[in-house]
Design a protein around this motif. Structure first.
Motif, short mmCIF file in Angstrom:
data_model
loop_
_atom_site.label_atom_id
_atom_site.label_comp_id
_atom_site.label_asym_id
_atom_site.label_seq_id
_atom_site.Cartn_x
_atom_site.Cartn_y
_atom_site.Cartn_z
N ASN A 130 0.81 -1.22 0.00
CA ASN A 130 0.00 0.00 0.00
C ASN A 130 0.84 1.28 0.00
O ASN A 130 0.32 2.36 -0.23
CB ASN A 130 -0.99 0.00 1.16
N LEU B 112 -12.77 -6.45 -3.62
CA LEU B 112 -12.31 -7.45 -4.58
C LEU B 112 -13.29 -7.53 -5.74
O LEU B 112 -14.49 -7.26 -5.55
CB LEU B 112 -12.21 -8.83 -3.92
N ARG C 203 -9.55 -10.47 -8.22
CA ARG C 203 -8.66 -9.30 -8.19
C ARG C 203 -8.91 -8.53 -6.90
O ARG C 203 -10.05 -8.24 -6.54
CB ARG C 203 -8.93 -8.42 -9.39
N VAL C 204 -7.83 -8.19 -6.23
CA VAL C 204 -7.90 -7.36 -5.02
C VAL C 204 -7.68 -5.92 -5.47
O VAL C 204 -6.58 -5.54 -5.83
CB VAL C 204 -6.84 -7.78 -3.98
N ASP C 205 -8.75 -5.14 -5.45
CA ASP C 205 -8.65 -3.74 -5.90
C ASP C 205 -8.06 -2.85 -4.81
O ASP C 205 -7.27 -1.97 -5.11
CB ASP C 205 -10.02 -3.22 -6.32
N SER C 206 -8.47 -3.08 -3.57
CA SER C 206 -7.91 -2.31 -2.46
C SER C 206 -8.09 -3.10 -1.18
O SER C 206 -9.01 -3.90 -1.05
CB SER C 206 -8.58 -0.93 -2.34
N ARG D 17 -18.44 -7.23 -7.74
CA ARG D 17 -17.58 -6.50 -6.81
C ARG D 17 -18.00 -6.87 -5.39
O ARG D 17 -19.19 -6.89 -5.07
CB ARG D 17 -17.77 -5.00 -7.02
N SER E 247 -3.27 -8.73 -5.56
CA SER E 247 -3.89 -9.93 -6.16
C SER E 247 -2.90 -11.08 -6.20
O SER E 247 -3.27 -12.23 -5.92
CB SER E 247 -4.41 -9.60 -7.55
N ARG F 60 -0.62 -1.35 -6.95
CA ARG F 60 -1.22 -2.04 -5.80
C ARG F 60 -2.16 -3.18 -6.14
O ARG F 60 -1.99 -4.29 -5.60
CB ARG F 60 -1.92 -1.03 -4.89
N PRO F 61 -3.17 -2.98 -7.01
CA PRO F 61 -4.09 -4.10 -7.26
C PRO F 61 -3.41 -5.36 -7.77
O PRO F 61 -3.72 -6.46 -7.30
CB PRO F 61 -5.07 -3.52 -8.30
N SER F 62 -2.48 -5.22 -8.69
CA SER F 62 -1.80 -6.41 -9.23
C SER F 62 -0.99 -7.12 -8.16
O SER F 62 -1.01 -8.35 -8.05
CB SER F 62 -0.89 -6.02 -10.40
#
Length: 162
Positions: free
Chosen positions: A14, A53, A42-45, A113, A26, A21-23
């Motif tokens: 972070n 996600l 995918r982890v967006d934040s 989402r 994830s 960050r997302p990649s």
């Protein structure tokens, strides 16, 4: 504060530029939860209070009518809540899903989402109790903005047996 390698790794990620960050989040998640990696969640934040996600409607997660499979929807909800709680449980403890209740309300439109949240009271409980359980809020929305499923996820934690 007890050690939590996952929380440290997320904190380091972070600090990087937003575009990376997302990649990286994830990849971290997929390395720990291989089935979620197979589905390409995918982890967006991710912060200690909130996890966002997403799951794209792609062939590998579709059902026979072209929507996201029911099991993939449940996996998304479990993943969002588990990743979030996992950052608050010490490495000396085991995190387990106790209840996974999913009610399917309508067919999903497009990608999904998941937004999971922990309250400050829940974070305090996780930090101060050596064992326990909490219900984690998670909202699953599709591209239309509606909720195709409603969920109740109860997570438990207890000291690991050595």
């Amino acid at each position: 504060m007890p050690s939590n390698r996952l929380k440290r790794a997320v904190s380091l990620i972070n600090r990087l530029p937003q575009g990376l960050r997302p990649s990286l989040l994830s990849l971290l998640f997929a390395s720990q939860v291989r089935f979620a990696g197979t589905a390409r969640i995918r982890v967006d934040s991710l912060t200690p209070q909130q996890a966002c996600l997403t799951l794209r409607n792609r062939r590998r997660v579709r059902n026979h009518v072209g929507g996201i499979h029911a099991a993939a929807m449940a996996l998304l909800a479990e993943s969002a809540t588990g990743f979030l709680v996992g950052m608050s449980v010490p490495d000396t403890h085991l995190l387990l899903i106790k209840t996974l209740q999913v009610d399917y309300r309508r067919r999903a439109t497009g990608s999904l989402r998941a937004l999971a949240t922990l309250t400050s009271e829940q974070l305090m409980t996780l930090a101060t109790q050596t064992r326990g359980e909490i219900t984690v809020e998670v909202a699953i929305t599709d591209e239309s903005g509606r909720q195709p499923i409603t969920c109740e996820m109860i997570w438990a934690w207890l000291p690991r047996q050595h």
